[in-house]
Motif scaffolding. Structure first.
Motif, mmCIF file in Angstrom:
data_model
loop_
_atom_site.group_PDB
_atom_site.id
_atom_site.type_symbol
_atom_site.label_atom_id
_atom_site.label_comp_id
_atom_site.label_asym_id
_atom_site.label_seq_id
_atom_site.Cartn_x
_atom_site.Cartn_y
_atom_site.Cartn_z
ATOM 1 N N VAL A 9 20.638 16.435 8.871
ATOM 2 C CA VAL A 9 19.837 17.040 7.801
ATOM 3 C C VAL A 9 19.622 16.058 6.652
ATOM 4 O O VAL A 9 18.498 15.884 6.157
ATOM 5 C CB VAL A 9 20.512 18.332 7.281
ATOM 6 N N LYS A 10 20.686 15.401 6.221
ATOM 7 C CA LYS A 10 20.578 14.510 5.068
ATOM 8 C C LYS A 10 19.724 13.281 5.367
ATOM 9 O O LYS A 10 19.122 12.698 4.459
ATOM 10 C CB LYS A 10 21.972 14.095 4.592
ATOM 11 N N ASN A 11 19.662 12.886 6.636
ATOM 12 C CA ASN A 11 18.860 11.724 7.007
ATOM 13 C C ASN A 11 17.510 12.121 7.605
ATOM 14 O O ASN A 11 16.793 11.277 8.130
ATOM 15 C CB ASN A 11 19.631 10.838 7.983
ATOM 16 N N GLN A 12 17.203 13.407 7.529
ATOM 17 C CA GLN A 12 15.924 13.935 8.014
ATOM 18 C C GLN A 12 15.679 13.553 9.471
ATOM 19 O O GLN A 12 14.615 13.061 9.846
ATOM 20 C CB GLN A 12 14.772 13.461 7.119
ATOM 21 N N LEU A 13 16.689 13.819 10.293
ATOM 22 C CA LEU A 13 16.623 13.545 11.717
ATOM 23 C C LEU A 13 16.498 14.862 12.479
ATOM 24 O O LEU A 13 17.236 15.816 12.197
ATOM 25 C CB LEU A 13 17.882 12.805 12.188
ATOM 26 N N HIS A 14 15.583 14.907 13.430
ATOM 27 C CA HIS A 14 15.444 16.095 14.265
ATOM 28 C C HIS A 14 16.549 16.092 15.323
ATOM 29 O O HIS A 14 16.701 15.125 16.069
ATOM 30 C CB HIS A 14 14.077 16.107 14.949
ATOM 31 N N MET A 15 17.318 17.179 15.377
ATOM 32 C CA MET A 15 18.419 17.285 16.328
ATOM 33 C C MET A 15 17.925 18.079 17.531
ATOM 34 O O MET A 15 17.584 19.255 17.412
ATOM 35 C CB MET A 15 19.628 17.960 15.674
ATOM 36 N N GLU A 16 17.887 17.444 18.705
ATOM 37 C CA GLU A 16 17.194 18.025 19.843
ATOM 38 C C GLU A 16 18.025 19.008 20.665
ATOM 39 O O GLU A 16 17.455 19.728 21.476
ATOM 40 C CB GLU A 16 16.646 16.912 20.741
ATOM 41 N N ASP A 17 19.332 19.075 20.473
ATOM 42 C CA ASP A 17 20.151 19.970 21.293
ATOM 43 C C ASP A 17 21.347 20.462 20.475
ATOM 44 O O ASP A 17 22.322 19.722 20.274
ATOM 45 C CB ASP A 17 20.624 19.244 22.559
ATOM 46 N N LEU A 18 21.273 21.714 20.012
ATOM 47 C CA LEU A 18 22.333 22.254 19.166
ATOM 48 C C LEU A 18 23.643 22.447 19.940
ATOM 49 O O LEU A 18 24.724 22.332 19.361
ATOM 50 C CB LEU A 18 21.886 23.582 18.551
ATOM 51 N N LYS A 19 23.548 22.707 21.242
ATOM 52 C CA LYS A 19 24.765 22.883 22.028
ATOM 53 C C LYS A 19 25.544 21.575 22.125
ATOM 54 O O LYS A 19 26.774 21.563 22.055
ATOM 55 C CB LYS A 19 24.415 23.396 23.430
ATOM 56 N N LYS A 20 24.824 20.474 22.280
ATOM 57 C CA LYS A 20 25.493 19.169 22.332
ATOM 58 C C LYS A 20 26.120 18.838 20.978
ATOM 59 O O LYS A 20 27.204 18.248 20.917
ATOM 60 C CB LYS A 20 24.501 18.084 22.742
ATOM 61 N N ALA A 21 25.453 19.222 19.895
ATOM 62 C CA ALA A 21 26.014 18.993 18.564
ATOM 63 C C ALA A 21 27.307 19.777 18.387
ATOM 64 O O ALA A 21 28.293 19.268 17.829
ATOM 65 C CB ALA A 21 24.998 19.390 17.501
ATOM 66 N N LYS A 22 27.325 20.995 18.880
ATOM 67 C CA LYS A 22 28.535 21.822 18.798
ATOM 68 C C LYS A 22 29.670 21.202 19.595
ATOM 69 O O LYS A 22 30.830 21.181 19.149
ATOM 70 C CB LYS A 22 28.221 23.226 19.317
ATOM 71 N N SER A 23 29.342 20.667 20.763
ATOM 72 C CA SER A 23 30.356 20.020 21.601
ATOM 73 C C SER A 23 30.932 18.789 20.917
ATOM 74 O O SER A 23 32.149 18.551 20.959
ATOM 75 C CB SER A 23 29.743 19.633 22.945
ATOM 76 N N ILE A 24 30.082 18.008 20.278
ATOM 77 C CA ILE A 24 30.538 16.809 19.568
ATOM 78 C C ILE A 24 31.452 17.195 18.410
ATOM 79 O O ILE A 24 32.497 16.561 18.186
ATOM 80 C CB ILE A 24 29.337 15.988 19.083
ATOM 81 N N SER A 25 31.106 18.245 17.682
ATOM 82 C CA SER A 25 31.956 18.702 16.579
ATOM 83 C C SER A 25 33.324 19.134 17.089
ATOM 84 O O SER A 25 34.356 18.846 16.461
ATOM 85 C CB SER A 25 31.273 19.863 15.841
ATOM 86 N N ALA A 26 33.351 19.816 18.227
ATOM 87 C CA ALA A 26 34.621 20.252 18.811
ATOM 88 C C ALA A 26 35.480 19.051 19.196
ATOM 89 O O ALA A 26 36.703 19.051 18.997
ATOM 90 C CB ALA A 26 34.358 21.134 20.028
ATOM 91 N N ARG A 27 34.856 18.020 19.736
ATOM 92 C CA ARG A 27 35.602 16.818 20.109
ATOM 93 C C ARG A 27 36.155 16.107 18.881
ATOM 94 O O ARG A 27 37.285 15.603 18.894
ATOM 95 C CB ARG A 27 34.695 15.885 20.907
ATOM 96 N N LEU A 28 35.365 16.060 17.823
ATOM 97 C CA LEU A 28 35.843 15.432 16.589
ATOM 98 C C LEU A 28 37.035 16.193 16.014
ATOM 99 O O LEU A 28 38.008 15.596 15.545
ATOM 100 C CB LEU A 28 34.705 15.374 15.564
ATOM 101 N N LEU A 29 36.957 17.524 16.061
ATOM 102 C CA LEU A 29 38.062 18.341 15.556
ATOM 103 C C LEU A 29 39.317 18.172 16.409
ATOM 104 O O LEU A 29 40.443 18.340 15.917
ATOM 105 C CB LEU A 29 37.650 19.812 15.518
ATOM 106 N N ALA A 30 39.112 17.807 17.679
ATOM 107 C CA ALA A 30 40.253 17.575 18.573
ATOM 108 C C ALA A 30 40.828 16.174 18.422
ATOM 109 O O ALA A 30 41.783 15.803 19.118
ATOM 110 C CB ALA A 30 39.825 17.808 20.024
ATOM 111 N N GLY A 31 40.235 15.384 17.524
ATOM 112 C CA GLY A 31 40.756 14.047 17.259
ATOM 113 C C GLY A 31 40.136 12.943 18.087
ATOM 114 O O GLY A 31 40.619 11.807 18.070
ATOM 115 N N GLU A 32 39.078 13.238 18.826
ATOM 116 C CA GLU A 32 38.436 12.216 19.651
ATOM 117 C C GLU A 32 37.492 11.341 18.834
ATOM 118 O O GLU A 32 36.996 11.738 17.775
ATOM 119 C CB GLU A 32 37.649 12.885 20.794
ATOM 120 N N GLU A 33 37.222 10.161 19.363
ATOM 121 C CA GLU A 33 36.241 9.248 18.777
ATOM 122 C C GLU A 33 34.923 9.436 19.515
ATOM 123 O O GLU A 33 34.894 9.661 20.722
ATOM 124 C CB GLU A 33 36.716 7.804 18.928
#
Length: 346
Positions: free
Chosen positions: A142-166
């Motif tokens: 949002v802050k960089n005005q980028l269109h995010m093409e897949d919200l499910k993939k974004a959710k998965s990435i957030s879950a991985r970050l919360l789990a401590g993954e890089e």
């Protein structure tokens, strides 16, 4: 930016005036309403109708009252994270400011912090990445005005970050990366990739990296020319064919450019209007000043005064470089250029 505030008591109405003033200083156009029988200026419109009407057109809704009122009011109108406005709740004493919808993509969390700072309210943030001080891909987009093409993939990435993954983020070479990169995010360029990235920031799509989350900047300009009276369907097909053949995301297109002789060309105007694109035109003299190596046509030069319209106009409008050379299809010529761009980590 537009916002609407509704309150349900005298104290709430007074607080809503303060909220309106703070938002106005930030550049918001604000509508304010109160629904309270004890007040002479209470609106007659049912709350459900007020909510539905404003939910469709506002960037932010603020309810000054109980959170349950807001939850019941907005429930019938929820669509998706990509479409819903920011919704916040404040109690009538102004002690708490709670984002309850679109905390990241709609900016509700950031707005709650902003209002809390100016109104001495406690922003109640409940999103996991914020609480755990992790990088949030949707906020970054949002802050960089980028269109995010897949919200499910974004959710998965957030879950991985919360789990401590890089996670691995690859950016195209036209992109300049600035700011402090979070420790959980590894950065590289597309040219350096050996394995599929988790996130790919750029205007192209890559068949070998289908599983990546694509964040797309609107930095591409289509240069177009056509025969007089060309149907909009042929213009649209020519544009799609050019983008597909060159692996360019449709989400990356921000504008169409052409020669000023086409300023009133109905097919081009209709295409831009339907796709939400800017339309820019240049004189033959201006097109001649475009820098770069372009295909040349003596016929075009004799007809309009410059040897190439689509490539030159794309480069001139973008201020960048050509990424798709001239293609001709059904009486339409098209080319594409991309501007230099940047993303910032905050």
């Amino acid at each position: 930016m537009k916002g609407a505030i509704i309150s349900f008591s005298q104290k709430g109405f007074l607080l809503s005036a303060r909220v309106e003033a703070v938002l106005a200083e930030r550049g918001y156009e604000v509508q304010r309403a109160v629904k309270c029988r004890a007040l002479a200026h209470s609106i007659e419109e049912p709350l459900s109708e007020w909510t539905g009407r404003n939910f469709a057109v506002q960037d932010v809704l603020i309810f000054v009252g109980a959170a349950s009122i807001a939850v019941r009011a907005i429930a019938p109108y929820l669509r998706s994270k990509a479409e819903d406005p920011a919704v916040l709740v404040m109690d009538e004493l102004g002690k708490h400011c709670i984002p309850i919808l679109s905390g990241h993509m709609g900016g509700a969390n950031e707005l709650a912090v902003f209002l809390g700072r100016y109104l001495m309210a406690d922003p109640v943030i409940t999103t996991a990445t914020d609480l755990n001080e992790k990088w949030a891909v949707d906020v970054f987009a949002v802050k960089n005005q980028l269109h995010m093409e897949d919200l499910k993939k974004a959710k998965s990435i957030s879950a991985r970050l919360l789990a401590g993954e890089e996670i691995l983020l690859a950016a195209e070479e036209d992109c300049t990366v600035e700011g402090e990169i979070p420790p959980e995010v590894k950065i590289c360029t597309v040219c350096e990739l050996k394995n599929s990235p988790d996130i790919l920031v750029g205007v192209h799509r890559y068949s070998r990296w289908k599983d990546a989350l694509y964040l797309v900047p609107r930095k591409v300009v289509l240069g177009m020319g056509c025969r007089k009276g060309t149907e909009v369907s042929k213009i649209r097909e020519a544009a799609k064919h050019l983008l597909c053949q060159n692996g360019i995301s449709e989400s990356a297109v921000a504008a169409v450019a052409s020669i000023d002789l086409k300023a009133g060309e109905e097919g081009l105007l209709t295409y831009c209007r339907q796709e939400g694109l800017e339309f820019q035109v240049y004189s033959a003299g201006e097109l001649k000043q475009a820098e770069g190596i372009f295909s040349s046509s003596e016929f075009v030069a004799r007809s309009v005064g410059v040897d190439n319209v689509c490539e030159r106009s794309a480069v001139l409008a973008s201020g960048g470089r050509l990424i798709a050379g001239k293609q001709a299809r059904d009486g339409v010529t098209a080319a594409a250029a991309v501007a230099d761009w940047r993303v910032i980590f905050e």
